[in-house]
Design a protein around this motif. Structure first.
Motif, PDB file in Angstrom:
ATOM      1  N   VAL A 133       0.845  -1.201   0.000  1.00  0.00           N
ATOM      2  CA  VAL A 133       0.000   0.000   0.000  1.00  0.00           C
ATOM      3  C   VAL A 133       0.879   1.249   0.000  1.00  0.00           C
ATOM      4  O   VAL A 133       0.641   2.202  -0.752  1.00  0.00           O
ATOM      5  N   LEU A 134       1.926   1.248   0.849  1.00  0.00           N
ATOM      6  CA  LEU A 134       2.814   2.411   0.929  1.00  0.00           C
ATOM      7  C   LEU A 134       3.604   2.595  -0.373  1.00  0.00           C
ATOM      8  O   LEU A 134       3.808   3.717  -0.830  1.00  0.00           O
ATOM      9  N   ALA A 135       4.034   1.482  -0.968  1.00  0.00           N
ATOM     10  CA  ALA A 135       4.754   1.577  -2.247  1.00  0.00           C
ATOM     11  C   ALA A 135       3.843   2.152  -3.333  1.00  0.00           C
ATOM     12  O   ALA A 135       4.271   2.979  -4.144  1.00  0.00           O
ATOM     13  N   SER A 136       2.607   1.723  -3.327  1.00  0.00           N
ATOM     14  CA  SER A 136       1.638   2.226  -4.314  1.00  0.00           C
ATOM     15  C   SER A 136       1.352   3.700  -4.073  1.00  0.00           C
ATOM     16  O   SER A 136       1.228   4.483  -5.022  1.00  0.00           O
ATOM     17  N   LEU A 137       1.241   4.072  -2.803  1.00  0.00           N
ATOM     18  CA  LEU A 137       1.015   5.485  -2.451  1.00  0.00           C
ATOM     19  C   LEU A 137       2.169   6.343  -2.963  1.00  0.00           C
ATOM     20  O   LEU A 137       1.972   7.439  -3.516  1.00  0.00           O
ATOM     21  N   LEU A 138       3.375   5.851  -2.789  1.00  0.00           N
ATOM     22  CA  LEU A 138       4.567   6.561  -3.280  1.00  0.00           C
ATOM     23  C   LEU A 138       4.478   6.755  -4.790  1.00  0.00           C
ATOM     24  O   LEU A 138       4.664   7.853  -5.314  1.00  0.00           O
ATOM     25  N   PHE A 139       4.147   5.671  -5.506  1.00  0.00           N
ATOM     26  CA  PHE A 139       4.078   5.727  -6.960  1.00  0.00           C
ATOM     27  C   PHE A 139       2.990   6.695  -7.425  1.00  0.00           C
ATOM     28  O   PHE A 139       3.222   7.536  -8.295  1.00  0.00           O
TER      29      PHE A 139
END
Lengths: 481, 219
Positions: free
Chosen positions: B12-18
């Motif tokens: 979720v955090l990686a997707s938020l970053l992207f």
């Protein structure tokens, strides 16, 4: 060991001391004294490296033969640039271009710049080296914008952004190279020794991706085409002594980083992969720079593009390997001496003519006779005219290259001829030309001529005679390439 | 591979970053761009917090504290002050229009998913989705530097690139390395300070942060 600490800590102390004086004389004296200490300690430490193979200072710093060669270049050219700065800044203050506050800022940033380069060379950790090279970007960005004019601000911004991006990509490649070492030693600072010893465990795909990122990232700092676009602007807008260090020293420090990672990649992948990439970037830089040099209109930018060409030659040497690698490292020394002398001479030209446009400079032989003579010698050496040292190194690199890749060697030879033609085209009118309306004759001061004489003298002597200890250092440095 | 990476939260955090980096290509207001950077920084801080919870060291905790302080408070404060002082409500335009930029981002993601998995498998066999997402973030950040014309946008692009690299390193299991943490701390403190000072100086000289207006160089 103590002297290595002295070599690294002296610029830090000098930088802090530079904040205290209230006169330009004192701050200049502090700078010259510090550089003398660095020069002498650099010589002694290098002698120690020749005797013992390496010198270590604690866990953070060590100097191997390759590091000793680059460190010697830093301290020698640093001393020359600092002595020159005394006279150059004095002339600029007299012309009311800058005030004392700027002079003090200049010397403080100069010491931080030298500190960062020495830490980068001597650090045992790839990450500390990365941090130190990033620190050179930050200190020199402020020096490039020194005159606070729109063009210098623009050049400094371009330099800051492009180099920061390049170094971040280099950081990424560094982390990939460090992967097996970090997993074997998660808490401590990973050293070059750790990385090399664990290189056989590095996955080949990861190693290739890592080297590409490192070469692209640190290659931006070296000025390889096509990552070079910041270099001509930055080197031409900085004060002349800083330009001499940017071209003659900093590019070598960045290339040292590439060579260190090349050694790791060679263990993980074999030498062919890194060599092909170095040949590619080398020949691209040589050819593109040669064409641009031919059509240049600004003598400082001309010198900057010349640096791109010569870093390409050095890369070509290490790409071909063997005797060409030895020649590449020797070429680095000759290029550093010559380019530094030429940039310092360009400072004299700027002080006299107040212009960097080639078409505004005529009759230098009458207005700046000594500077003109040194300028001619420097350019003839840089153009590879025999029997200069650069002619020998280019000959060795090309003769090795012909047996490996004749097309690349041929393209390089064509580019050398083009550069020679460009130099004749630009430099001859500057030296000769119409005598009417010339500025008053005479050099600015001994401070702005003696350093150039010494550097040019070293360049000419080194073309004919290389001391045994330096030969031993060069051989030890290039043995693995 | 660190155990916490198998939970859904890191993805979720990686997707938020992207997504926050992708949205930086589309926003027209500088203030929104800075808030998107705050979102990225929060994702990184949460990842470091997760790593600390699962294996705290002094340096990792210090890095987390510095990240929160600098990325979530000091850096945004610098940027908002720059916007207020020079009244930079609207960011400079992009070289590519929105549909083309979105298409380019999609192409970057597809290429990354095609090329990067070989590297990911070598690094962490189980975490390749995380690594692919953060690798996509790296390349979209590079595209941001190329696509947007404002100096402030370029600064945010550099910092987004740094966030993406940190995320990649965390997902590759390098969070315990002193190397990563030292690199993060250094670039945070020094670079942001100097870049912000430069941005102010650029505005004073050129009256704008649009880099296409800077045309004094002829080299």
């Amino acid at each position: 060991m103590t002297l290595l600490y002295l070599l690294i800590l002296t610029p830090l102390v000098a930088g802090l001391l530079s904040l205290l004086p209230r006169t330009a004389f004192v701050v200049g004296a502090v700078a010259c004294s510090a550089l003398l200490v660095e020069f002498v300690s650099g010589l002694i430490v290098s002698a120690e490296v020749v005797r013992n193979g390496s010198v270590a200072a604690g866990m953070l710093f060590a100097l191997d033969p390759l590091g000793a060669v680059v460190a010697l270049i830093v301290v020698t050219l640093g001393l020359g640039a600092t002595l020159y700065s005394v006279g150059y800044l004095r002339a600029e203050v007299a012309k009311e271009i800058i005030g004392f506050r700027r002079v003090r800022q200049y010397y403080t940033l100069l010491h931080l710049f030298l500190l960062a380069m020495l830490v980068a060379i001597a650090s045992t950790s790839p990450i500390l080296m990365w941090i130190a090279i990033e620190a050179t970007t930050l200190s020199t960005a402020l020096l490039i914008s020194f005159y606070n004019k729109p063009s210098s601000m623009e050049a400094a911004w371009k330099y800051l952004i492009l180099n920061s991006v390049g170094l971040l990509l280099g950081f990424f490649g560094t982390l990939l190279f460090l992967y097996p070492a970090i997993h074997g030693n998660p808490q401590g600072l990973v050293t070059w020794g750790d990385v090399l010893s664990r290189a056989p465990a590095l996955d080949p795909v990861v190693a290739k991706v890592a080297f590409v990122f490192v070469l692209t990232g640190y290659g931006t700092k070296v000025g390889f085409v096509p990552m070079h676009t910041w270099l001509p602007d930055a080197h031409s807008k900085a004060p002349a002594p800083i330009s001499s260090l940017l071209s003659g020293v900093l590019l070598n420090v960045a290339f040292l980083a590439v060579l260190r990672f090349k050694a790791v990649a060679d263990v993980a992948l074999g030498p062919a992969f890194s060599k092909e990439l170095l040949v590619f970037f080398g020949i691209l830089s040589i050819v593109i720079a040669a064409f641009i040099i031919f059509s240049q209109g600004n003598y400082k930018t001309l010198l900057a593009y010349h640096s791109i060409e010569h870093m390409g030659i050095i890369a070509l040497g290490f790409g071909f390997g063997g005797i060409a690698a030895f020649a590449g490292l020797l070429h680095m020394i000759y290029h550093s001496l010559a380019k530094s002398a030429l940039f310092l001479a360009s400072g004299n030209i700027l002080l006299k003519y107040s212009s960097t446009k080639i078409h505004n400079i005529q009759g230098m032989l009458k207005t700046l006779p000594l500077t003109s003579a040194l300028f001619i010698i420097g350019f003839l050496v840089m153009a590879g005219v025999p029997p200069s040292g650069i002619f020998i190194t280019e000959f060795l690199i090309l003769s090795k290259g012909i047996s490996i890749n004749p097309w690349v060697a041929g393209a390089a030879l064509f580019s050398f001829v083009l550069v020679f033609a460009g130099i004749i085209k630009h430099v001859v009118p500057m030296i000769l030309g119409d005598a009417q309306g010339l500025p008053r004759q005479g050099e600015a001061s001994a401070w702005t001529t003696v350093p150039i004489v010494v550097l040019t003298g070293l360049l000419v002597i080194a073309g004919f005679f290389i001391p045994g200890w330096l030969q031993a250092l060069l051989h030890a440095s290039t043995a693995r390439y | 591979m660190s155990a916490y990476l198998t939970s859904p939260l890191p993805f979720v955090l990686a997707s938020l970053l992207f997504v926050s980096i992708a949205l930086l290509h589309l926003t027209k207001k500088n203030a929104i761009a800075v808030w998107l950077y705050v979102v990225q920084a929060s994702a990184i801080a949460l990842l470091l917090l997760l790593a600390s919870v699962h294996g705290a060291t002094v340096v990792l905790v210090l890095t987390l504290a510095a990240t929160v302080l600098v990325k979530l408070f000091i850096a945004p404060a610098f940027f908002f002050r720059l916007i207020r002082r020079h009244q930079l409500r609207f960011s400079a335009s992009t070289y590519l229009n929105t549909p083309v930029a979105l298409f380019a981002i999609a192409a970057i993601v597809v290429l990354t998913r095609a090329i990067v998995p070989n590297v990911n498998v070598a690094l962490t066999p189980l975490g390749h989705n995380l690594l692919t997402t953060s690798a996509s973030s790296i390349f979209v950040s590079l595209f941001l530097l190329v696509n947007r014309k404002g100096a402030l946008s370029q600064m945010l692009g550099v910092l987004s690139l740094e966030n993406s690299i940190v995320a990649f390193a965390l997902f590759a299991g390098l969070e315990q390395g002193v190397a990563l943490q030292l690199g993060i701390l250094f670039i945070l403190v020094i670079w942001i300070t100097i870049a912000t000072v430069f941005a102010s100086m650029i505005y004073r000289h050129f009256g704008t942060l649009d880099v296409t207006e800077m045309q004094t160089l002829t080299a």
